[in-house]
Design a protein around this motif. Structure first.
Motif, PDB file in Angstrom:
ATOM      1  N   ASN A 167      -2.601   3.280  -8.666  1.00  0.00           N
ATOM      2  CA  ASN A 167      -2.755   2.922  -7.281  1.00  0.00           C
ATOM      3  C   ASN A 167      -1.576   2.000  -6.949  1.00  0.00           C
ATOM      4  O   ASN A 167      -1.770   1.293  -5.947  1.00  0.00           O
ATOM      5  CB  ASN A 167      -4.110   1.993  -7.119  1.00  0.00           C
ATOM      6  CG  ASN A 167      -5.438   3.052  -7.320  1.00  0.00           C
ATOM      7  OD1 ASN A 167      -5.355   3.956  -6.728  1.00  0.00           O
ATOM      8  ND2 ASN A 167      -6.097   2.717  -8.255  1.00  0.00           N
ATOM      9  N   TYR A 213      -0.194   5.794   5.032  1.00  0.00           N
ATOM     10  CA  TYR A 213      -0.859   4.754   3.923  1.00  0.00           C
ATOM     11  C   TYR A 213      -0.520   3.457   4.333  1.00  0.00           C
ATOM     12  O   TYR A 213      -1.231   2.550   3.806  1.00  0.00           O
ATOM     13  CB  TYR A 213       0.161   5.360   2.657  1.00  0.00           C
ATOM     14  CG  TYR A 213      -0.359   4.697   1.340  1.00  0.00           C
ATOM     15  CD1 TYR A 213      -1.487   4.765   0.768  1.00  0.00           C
ATOM     16  CD2 TYR A 213       0.714   3.744   0.804  1.00  0.00           C
ATOM     17  CE1 TYR A 213      -1.827   4.184  -0.437  1.00  0.00           C
ATOM     18  CE2 TYR A 213       0.285   2.794  -0.243  1.00  0.00           C
ATOM     19  CZ  TYR A 213      -1.083   3.336  -0.844  1.00  0.00           C
ATOM     20  OH  TYR A 213      -1.435   2.626  -1.942  1.00  0.00           O
ATOM     21  N   LEU A 270      -3.540   0.919   3.533  1.00  0.00           N
ATOM     22  CA  LEU A 270      -3.511  -0.028   2.762  1.00  0.00           C
ATOM     23  C   LEU A 270      -4.085  -1.420   2.811  1.00  0.00           C
ATOM     24  O   LEU A 270      -4.843  -1.826   2.072  1.00  0.00           O
ATOM     25  CB  LEU A 270      -2.097   0.060   2.217  1.00  0.00           C
ATOM     26  CG  LEU A 270      -1.690  -0.777   1.179  1.00  0.00           C
ATOM     27  CD1 LEU A 270      -2.431  -0.637  -0.289  1.00  0.00           C
ATOM     28  CD2 LEU A 270      -0.482  -0.968   0.738  1.00  0.00           C
ATOM     29  N   GLY A 303       1.204   3.488  -5.733  1.00  0.00           N
ATOM     30  CA  GLY A 303       2.217   4.402  -4.936  1.00  0.00           C
ATOM     31  C   GLY A 303       2.704   5.497  -5.614  1.00  0.00           C
ATOM     32  O   GLY A 303       2.939   6.457  -4.897  1.00  0.00           O
ATOM     33  N   PRO A 309      -0.011   8.349  -1.663  1.00  0.00           N
ATOM     34  CA  PRO A 309       0.247   8.010  -0.325  1.00  0.00           C
ATOM     35  C   PRO A 309       0.860   8.925   0.512  1.00  0.00           C
ATOM     36  O   PRO A 309       0.824   8.797   1.722  1.00  0.00           O
ATOM     37  CB  PRO A 309       1.269   6.916  -0.882  1.00  0.00           C
ATOM     38  CG  PRO A 309       0.919   6.576  -2.138  1.00  0.00           C
ATOM     39  CD  PRO A 309       0.267   7.577  -2.797  1.00  0.00           C
ATOM     40  N   ARG A 335      -7.134   5.626  -5.186  1.00  0.00           N
ATOM     41  CA  ARG A 335      -7.282   5.947  -3.697  1.00  0.00           C
ATOM     42  C   ARG A 335      -6.790   7.240  -3.353  1.00  0.00           C
ATOM     43  O   ARG A 335      -7.170   7.620  -2.272  1.00  0.00           O
ATOM     44  CB  ARG A 335      -6.297   4.753  -3.275  1.00  0.00           C
ATOM     45  CG  ARG A 335      -6.738   3.548  -3.472  1.00  0.00           C
ATOM     46  CD  ARG A 335      -5.829   2.408  -3.190  1.00  0.00           C
ATOM     47  NE  ARG A 335      -5.906   1.110  -3.677  1.00  0.00           N
ATOM     48  CZ  ARG A 335      -5.092   0.369  -3.420  1.00  0.00           C
ATOM     49  NH1 ARG A 335      -3.727   0.480  -3.378  1.00  0.00           N
ATOM     50  NH2 ARG A 335      -5.521  -1.131  -3.930  1.00  0.00           N
ATOM     51  N   GLN A 368      -0.077  -4.169  -3.608  1.00  0.00           N
ATOM     52  CA  GLN A 368      -0.952  -3.053  -3.621  1.00  0.00           C
ATOM     53  C   GLN A 368      -2.215  -3.484  -3.907  1.00  0.00           C
ATOM     54  O   GLN A 368      -2.974  -2.411  -3.678  1.00  0.00           O
ATOM     55  CB  GLN A 368      -0.361  -2.009  -4.587  1.00  0.00           C
ATOM     56  CG  GLN A 368       1.072  -1.555  -4.481  1.00  0.00           C
ATOM     57  CD  GLN A 368       1.006  -0.500  -3.276  1.00  0.00           C
ATOM     58  OE1 GLN A 368      -0.147  -0.171  -2.870  1.00  0.00           O
ATOM     59  NE2 GLN A 368       2.356  -0.261  -2.855  1.00  0.00           N
TER      60      GLN A 368
END
Length: 251
Positions: free
Chosen positions: A171, A114, A118, A173, A97, A94, A134
C-alpha cells in the motif's frame, strides 16, 4: 421515526451509521438482515475459512463454469453484522493507484484520483508498523503485520529467486512483486467495521441497531422514499424517515 435509515449493516453500513451519529442532532437506525457478529470464528482471524462457507452467508452459488467442467462455486456474501468485513480473509490492500487515477481521468469520476482518496485511507487506518505519507496510525481500522509461516517465507524467497521484486508494503504506491500482506486485525483479533466503527458508537442515544431485520421494500410516496418495510419474525413493520415525509404507522 429516524432522520436516517441505513439498509444493511455491512462494511459500508457500519461506517455510515457511526459517522452520521456523530451529530447528536440527528437520529440514525441501522438495519441488518443477519444476526449480530457474536460467532467466535468471526473474531478469530483464521476462522474466516469457516465463515466464507458457513451459516452467515446468503448461500449464493456462481453459474456453472466451462473452465471448471460445469461446476459451481460458493459465492460468499455475508449475512451478519459487519458484512464482508466480518467473514473475509482480512487482507489489507487498497488497490492500485493507477486504477483510481484512471477512474478520475478516463471515466469521469471526479474526486476519485489516488491523491484525492488517499487522505481518507490514512484517516481510517490504525497501522501497527507503517507510518509516513501513505499510512495512518491513529484510525479506527486496525491494520497489523503477523508472523509469516515458515512456508510463506520460503515462497516469498522463491519468488525473488524467480526474478520478482520484494514488496515490503503493498500500500505504498507499487504493488508488483512478492511480499507479506498486512491484515485488518488488531491485537490478534479481526478488525471488522462492526468492531472498529460501530461498536464504539452503539452507546449513543441517537443510534439504534436492529439485527435479524430483513428489508423487503423501500416505501415511496409521490416519488420520494419515506421509509422502509422490514420483516422481523415473520411480521412486517414499516419504519419512517423523519426528513422525507410524514409519520408512518406500523402495519
Amino acid at each position: 421515526m429516524s432522520d436516517y435509515i441505513i439498509v444493511g449493516g455491512g462494511s459500508a453500513g457500519c461506517i455510515l451509521a457511526a459517522r452520521l451519529s456523530e451529530d447528536p442532532d440527528v437520529s440514525v437506525t441501522l438495519l441488518e438482515a443477519g444476526p449480530p457478529d457474536t460467532d467466535r470464528y468471526i473474531h478469530l482471524p483464521v476462522g474466516f475459512f469457516k465463515m466464507t462457507s458457513g451459516p452467515l452467508i446468503w448461500g449464493y452459488d456462481t453459474a456453472p463454469g466451462k473452465a471448471i467442467d460445469g461446476r459451481t462455486m460458493v459465492y460468499p456474501q455475508a449475512r451478519v453484522l459487519g458484512g464482508g468485513s466480518s467473514i473475509n480473509a482480512q487482507v489489507f490492500t487498497r488497490g492500485c493507484p493507477q486504477d483510481y487515477d484512471g477512474w478520475a481521468a478516463d471515466n469521469g469520476c471526479a474526486g476519485w484520483s489516488y491523491a484525492e482518496v488517499l487522505p481518507y485511507f490514512i484517516r481510517s487506518e490504525g497501522n501497527d508498523i507503517f507510518a509516513g505519507p501513505q499510512h495512518g496510525i491513529d484510525g479506527p481500522l486496525g491494520v497489523s503485520s503477523g508472523a509469516p509461516h515458515p512456508l510463506t517465507r520460503i515462497f516469498v524467497k522463491a519468488a525473488q529467486q524467480a526474478g520478482l521484486p520484494f514488496r515490503a508494503d503493498f500500500n505504498a504506491g507499487e504493488q508488483a512483486g512478492a511480499g507479506f500482506y498486512q491484515t485488518t486485525t488488531r491485537r490478534g483479533k479481526r478488525s471488522s467495521t462492526a468492531v472498529a466503527y460501530l461498536k464504539p458508537a452503539l452507546g449513543r442515544k441517537n443510534l439504534a441497531l436492529r439485527t435479524d431485520a430483513t428489508v423487503s421494500r423501500i416505501v415511496v410516496e409521490n416519488g420520494r422514499a419515506i421509509g422502509v418495510e422490514i420483516i422481523v419474525n415473520g411480521r412486517t413493520e414499516r419504519l419512517g424517515a423523519e426528513p422525507l415525509g410524514a409519520s408512518i404507522d406500523d402495519d
